[in-house]
Write a protein that holds these residues in place. Structure first.
Motif, mmCIF file in Angstrom:
data_model
loop_
_atom_site.group_PDB
_atom_site.id
_atom_site.type_symbol
_atom_site.label_atom_id
_atom_site.label_comp_id
_atom_site.label_asym_id
_atom_site.label_seq_id
_atom_site.Cartn_x
_atom_site.Cartn_y
_atom_site.Cartn_z
ATOM 1 N N HIS A 133 0.850 -1.194 0.000
ATOM 2 C CA HIS A 133 0.000 0.000 0.000
ATOM 3 C C HIS A 133 0.890 1.249 0.000
ATOM 4 O O HIS A 133 0.668 2.185 0.761
ATOM 5 N N ASP A 148 1.115 3.642 -1.937
ATOM 6 C CA ASP A 148 0.460 4.891 -2.329
ATOM 7 C C ASP A 148 -0.342 5.514 -1.195
ATOM 8 O O ASP A 148 -0.799 6.659 -1.317
ATOM 9 N N GLN A 149 -0.515 4.798 -0.099
ATOM 10 C CA GLN A 149 -1.311 5.292 1.017
ATOM 11 C C GLN A 149 -0.437 6.048 2.019
ATOM 12 O O GLN A 149 0.764 5.779 2.141
ATOM 13 N N PRO A 150 -1.011 6.985 2.763
ATOM 14 C CA PRO A 150 -0.225 7.670 3.800
ATOM 15 C C PRO A 150 0.075 6.728 4.963
ATOM 16 O O PRO A 150 -0.785 5.936 5.376
ATOM 17 N N HIS A 151 1.299 6.778 5.456
ATOM 18 C CA HIS A 151 1.703 5.958 6.600
ATOM 19 C C HIS A 151 2.457 6.838 7.585
ATOM 20 O O HIS A 151 3.212 7.723 7.194
ATOM 21 N N SER A 153 0.595 4.804 12.689
ATOM 22 C CA SER A 153 -0.293 3.885 11.964
ATOM 23 C C SER A 153 0.375 2.540 11.725
ATOM 24 O O SER A 153 -0.267 1.487 11.794
ATOM 25 N N ARG A 184 9.551 4.600 -1.260
ATOM 26 C CA ARG A 184 8.773 5.489 -2.136
ATOM 27 C C ARG A 184 9.639 5.986 -3.297
ATOM 28 O O ARG A 184 9.168 6.060 -4.439
ATOM 29 N N ARG A 195 1.753 10.576 -6.736
ATOM 30 C CA ARG A 195 0.602 10.014 -6.016
ATOM 31 C C ARG A 195 0.752 8.510 -5.841
ATOM 32 O O ARG A 195 0.552 7.971 -4.747
ATOM 33 N N ARG A 196 1.107 7.812 -6.917
ATOM 34 C CA ARG A 196 1.209 6.346 -6.849
ATOM 35 C C ARG A 196 2.351 5.888 -5.945
ATOM 36 O O ARG A 196 2.296 4.788 -5.388
ATOM 37 N N GLY A 213 3.196 7.485 -3.293
ATOM 38 C CA GLY A 213 2.845 7.854 -1.931
ATOM 39 C C GLY A 213 3.446 9.147 -1.430
ATOM 40 O O GLY A 213 3.399 9.432 -0.232
#
Length: 331
Positions: free
Chosen positions: A230, A232-235, A239, A271, A291-292, A294
């Motif tokens: 994941h 592309d998601q914020p971490h 979290s 990233r 974006r992809r 992240g």
């Protein structure tokens, strides 16, 4: 386009492991899997005499050491690790390496092979690395060399050096990636059942030769896999820690002890690597690449490219397509 030529520098005292790594990376035909062909040759001062290796093995040269004079800037000369850093190295080998570097040929060494490059004077005034156990010895014997004892591998003006044993695999795969792209390097890595790149430094091995095979280590491996799946998601540390049921402080401490780097640095490195692959293999506009991968914004991606790769995403894409234009572009 002619295959990239790789010169494995052979002389008495080189280690079989380094020879095997170089041969596995560049000497195996993987064209059916999309890997370009390489022309790997074993160059020695006396090509008529097999080079003895430890364990009753030997290596048969197929080129004279002067063959290095035929190499160009897109080719590569690699010195395997050596058994004895204090040994005498053949002067024809040292001369050939000097000429190759002067001609613009990239030169690399694995593990204690850095001592060969240092003896040739190629590391004077340059940054270099070798096995952590030998780092101080290299610095003491060659005070003009700027030894970085914790790095896995280092490049300085066309000369590459790597840390001990497994770091030689890291460097060889990185050299493939630099010349032919992330997908080619990843394909070779998968066939070798190894990671296409590692993060962290030798510090993780100096202090912890093997990661603890306990519940925490397993959980950290799982959370790294989750973050990569994941990307592309914020971490955040909070979290990621929540994903494995740890407090942020405990998670950060265990993560660094296991990997040798912080969660934030590891995530940024992943990233950047994801963005590199997207830039190499797709024609997505830069905001979409950001974006992809992240990053959230093109500006943030640009900042991390500058700090990690000393280039911009746009220049990286242009340079890569110029040097490795045979890579397919996914639309």
């Amino acid at each position: 386009m002619s295959p990239q030529r790789i010169a494995l520098i052979a002389f008495p005292g080189i280690r079989a492991f380094g020879v095997s790594v170089i041969t596995e990376v560049w000497g195996t035909d993987r064209r059916r899997r999309g890997v370009p062909p390489f022309a790997l040759h074993r160059a020695a001062a006396d090509p008529a005499t097999p080079v003895p290796l430890r364990g009753g093995l030997s290596l048969t040269p197929d080129r004279p050491i002067d063959w290095l004079d035929d190499l160009g800037p897109t080719d590569l000369a690699v010195v395997p690790g050596i058994e004895d850093p204090a040994a005498d190295f053949p002067e024809p080998v040292l001369d050939a390496l000097r000429r190759a570097h002067t001609a613009g040929v990239p030169v690399a060494s694995l593990c204690a092979g850095a001592f060969v490059l240092a003896r040739a004077g190629l590391l004077d005034g340059r940054r270099a690395v070798t096995h952590w156990y030998l780092a101080q010895t290299l610095a003491d014997r060659h005070p003009k060399v700027s030894v970085e004892p914790e790095a896995l591998f280092v490049e300085d003006t066309g000369i590459w050096t790597s840390a001990g044993t497994a770091a030689g695999i890291d460097l060889c795969l990185h050299l493939v990636r630099t010349a032919h792209g992330a997908e080619v390097a990843a394909t070779i890595a998968r066939s070798m059942v190894t990671a296409p790149f590692r993060t962290g430094t030798q510090a993780q091995f100096i202090e912890h030769p093997t990661p603890r095979a306990d519940r925490d280590a397993d959980a950290l491996a799982a959370v790294r896999a989750h973050a990569l799946a994941h990307i592309d998601q914020p971490h955040t540390i909070a979290s990621l820690a929540a994903h494995v049921g740890m407090s942020p402080r405990s998670f950060a401490r265990h993560f660094q002890a296991t990997t040798g780097t912080t969660p934030l640095h590891w995530l940024i490195t992943q990233r950047v690597a994801a963005a590199q692959k997207l830039l190499e293999l797709t024609d997505h506009p830069l905001p979409e690449v950001a974006r992809r991968a992240g990053f959230g914004s093109e500006v943030t991606m640009r900042q991390h490219f500058a700090s990690h790769l000393a280039t911009s995403p746009r220049d990286y894409r242009n340079a890569f397509r110029h040097t490795a234009g045979s890579s397919p572009i996914a639309r």
